[in-house]
Design a protein around this motif. Structure first.
Motif, PDB file in Angstrom:
ATOM      1  N   SER A 118     -37.819   7.212 -15.629  1.00  0.00           N
ATOM      2  CA  SER A 118     -38.044   8.468 -16.472  1.00  0.00           C
ATOM      3  C   SER A 118     -37.535   9.804 -15.795  1.00  0.00           C
ATOM      4  CB  SER A 118     -39.485   8.606 -16.814  1.00  0.00           C
ATOM      5  OG  SER A 118     -39.642   7.363 -17.850  1.00  0.00           O
ATOM      6  N   GLU A 164     -38.503  17.449 -22.097  1.00  0.00           N
ATOM      7  CA  GLU A 164     -38.019  16.170 -22.998  1.00  0.00           C
ATOM      8  C   GLU A 164     -37.923  15.095 -21.519  1.00  0.00           C
ATOM      9  OE1 GLU A 164     -35.077  16.670 -25.984  1.00  0.00           O
ATOM     10  OE2 GLU A 164     -33.760  15.298 -24.801  1.00  0.00           O
ATOM     11  N   ARG A 193     -40.199  14.047 -26.635  1.00  0.00           N
ATOM     12  CA  ARG A 193     -40.004  15.352 -26.629  1.00  0.00           C
ATOM     13  C   ARG A 193     -41.582  16.164 -26.941  1.00  0.00           C
ATOM     14  NH1 ARG A 193     -35.119  18.232 -27.830  1.00  0.00           N
ATOM     15  NH2 ARG A 193     -35.329  20.249 -28.983  1.00  0.00           N
ATOM     16  N   CYS A 239     -36.529   5.067 -24.222  1.00  0.00           N
ATOM     17  CA  CYS A 239     -37.266   6.039 -25.116  1.00  0.00           C
ATOM     18  C   CYS A 239     -36.771   7.546 -24.817  1.00  0.00           C
ATOM     19  CB  CYS A 239     -38.914   5.693 -24.614  1.00  0.00           C
ATOM     20  SG  CYS A 239     -40.060   6.909 -25.463  1.00  0.00           S
ATOM     21  N   ARG A 240     -37.000   8.432 -25.863  1.00  0.00           N
ATOM     22  CA  ARG A 240     -36.806   9.744 -25.635  1.00  0.00           C
ATOM     23  C   ARG A 240     -38.222  10.350 -26.144  1.00  0.00           C
ATOM     24  NH1 ARG A 240     -35.268  14.401 -28.015  1.00  0.00           N
ATOM     25  NH2 ARG A 240     -35.314  13.479 -30.056  1.00  0.00           N
ATOM     26  N   ALA A 300     -36.277  11.401 -20.622  1.00  0.00           N
ATOM     27  CA  ALA A 300     -35.654  10.189 -21.277  1.00  0.00           C
ATOM     28  C   ALA A 300     -36.084   9.201 -20.200  1.00  0.00           C
ATOM     29  CB  ALA A 300     -33.935  10.762 -20.872  1.00  0.00           C
ATOM     30  N   ALA A 303     -30.875   3.016 -22.560  1.00  0.00           N
ATOM     31  CA  ALA A 303     -31.694   3.832 -23.043  1.00  0.00           C
ATOM     32  C   ALA A 303     -33.120   3.221 -23.741  1.00  0.00           C
ATOM     33  CB  ALA A 303     -31.300   4.727 -24.279  1.00  0.00           C
TER      34      ALA A 303
END
Lengths: 149, 120
Positions: free
Chosen positions: A108, A127, A142, A139-140, A129, A137
Motif C-alpha cells: 500500500s 489516497e 480515499r 484497492c483504492r 493504492a 491493483a
C-alpha cells in the motif's frame, strides 16, 4: 498584452492562495508499505464487526491493509503537522478491483491528493493504492480528514 | 434485491474489539476521560466500525462481499455505547445499492452512503 498582468501589484509580488501557502504536503507520496493479510487478525476483525470469519476477508479490512498501513506515515510526518487530537475522519471511499485473500502479501502506498485550509479548518484528502504481489491493483482508498484548528 | 436491514446496539466491548483488530487506538474510542477532555460526551464508536457493519449489509445485498467494487459514506454523527443503529441496504438500479445508517432518534449517522457491485 498588459491586460493579463494588470491585476498584479506594481512590485510584481502576487499574493499566494492560502492553501498553497499552508500546505507542505499536497502532492506528497509516502514510501510503499508491504504487509501480509494476517488470518488471525482478519478473524478478529470480522468478529468485531459482527461478520462470520468463515466469509473471508471483510471488505473494510482495507481499514487495516490500506489505512492503518499508510496513515501513520501521514500522521507522523512533521511536514504534514496533523494534530491527531483535532483530527476527524469525515468521509471514506473504497474501490476494489479484487478483494485480497487471507495470507496474501499486499503493498500500500499513501498520497496526499489535496490539503486545503478554509475558515480555520483543514481539509486533507489522502489516497492509498493497494496492489497484489504481481503488481495488479486491489484497492483504492480515499479519505477526507478534517483537522480543526 | 430485497431490502437488508440489521440493527446493532454498540457496546464498549465491541468498540474495544474493533480498536484492537483494526489497530485504531485513538483514545476517543477507549478512554472516556480523554474523550470528554476533547469535548466529546464520552467514548464514541469508530466511524470505520460503523462502515464495516454497513459493508456487511451491502455485501449481503450484493450477493457476496467479493462482488463489492465500491463503497462510500460520510461520517455524519457520533455513535455512543448504548446507541442502536439500523443499517440498511436497498436496490438503487443495476449494480447499485443505496445504504443508510440511522440511530434510535432517527438521526442519520452515516450519510450519502452507497455501494456498487459486479454481477459475478
Amino acid at each position: 498584452m498588459v491586460g493579463a498582468s494588470s491585476a498584479a501589484p506594481a512590485s510584481g509580488i502576487r499574493s499566494i492562495p492560502p492553501h498553497l501557502a499552508l500546505s507542505a504536503v499536497e502532492g506528497k507520496t509516502y514510501p510503499a508499505v508491504t504487509s501480509v493479510i494476517d488470518p488471525e487478525r482478519v478473524a478478529a476483525f470480522a468478529r468485531a464487526i459482527g461478520a462470520d470469519p468463515a466469509d473471508g476477508v471483510p471488505p473494510t479490512f482495507a481499514a487495516v491493509y490500506a489505512l492503518a498501513a499508510t496513515g501513520p506515515q501521514l500522521f507522523g510526518d512533521p511536514e504534514a503537522a496533523v494534530d491527531f487530537a483535532r483530527l476527524l475522519h469525515a468521509d471514506q471511499e473504497f474501490e476494489w478491483e479484487r478483494h485480497p485473500q487471507a495470507g496474501e502479501t499486499v503493498t500500500s502506498q499513501g498520497h496526499v491528493v489535496s490539503d486545503i485550509s478554509r475558515r480555520g479548518m483543514r481539509f486533507l484528502t489522502y489516497e492509498t493504492a493497494t496492489t497484489a504481489e504481481d503488481g495488479s491493483a486491489l484497492c483504492r482508498s480515499r479519505t477526507l480528514f478534517i483537522i480543526r484548528s | 434485491m430485497k431490502r437488508i436491514e440489521r440493527a446493532v446496539t454498540f457496546t464498549p466491548d465491541q468498540i474495544a474489539a474493533y480498536a484492537e483488530a483494526s489497530g485504531d487506538h485513538n483514545p476517543i474510542h477507549l478512554d472516556g476521560e480523554f474523550a470528554r477532555s476533547v469535548g466529546l460526551p464520552g467514548i464514541i464508536a469508530h466511524g470505520m466500525l460503523q462502515m464495516g457493519i454497513l459493508a456487511c449489509v451491502a455485501a449481503e445485498a450484493a450477493g457476496g462481499a467479493h462482488r463489492l467494487r465500491r463503497l462510500y459514506c460520510r461520517f455524519a454523527g457520533m455513535v455512543e455505547p448504548g446507541d442502536t443503529v439500523a443499517f440498511a441496504a436497498e436496490d438503487a438500479g443495476p449494480g447499485k445499492i443505496a445504504l443508510s445508517a440511522v440511530n434510535q432518534r432517527g438521526e442519520a449517522v452515516l450519510t450519502k452512503a452507497s455501494a456498487e457491485y459486479r454481477s459475478s
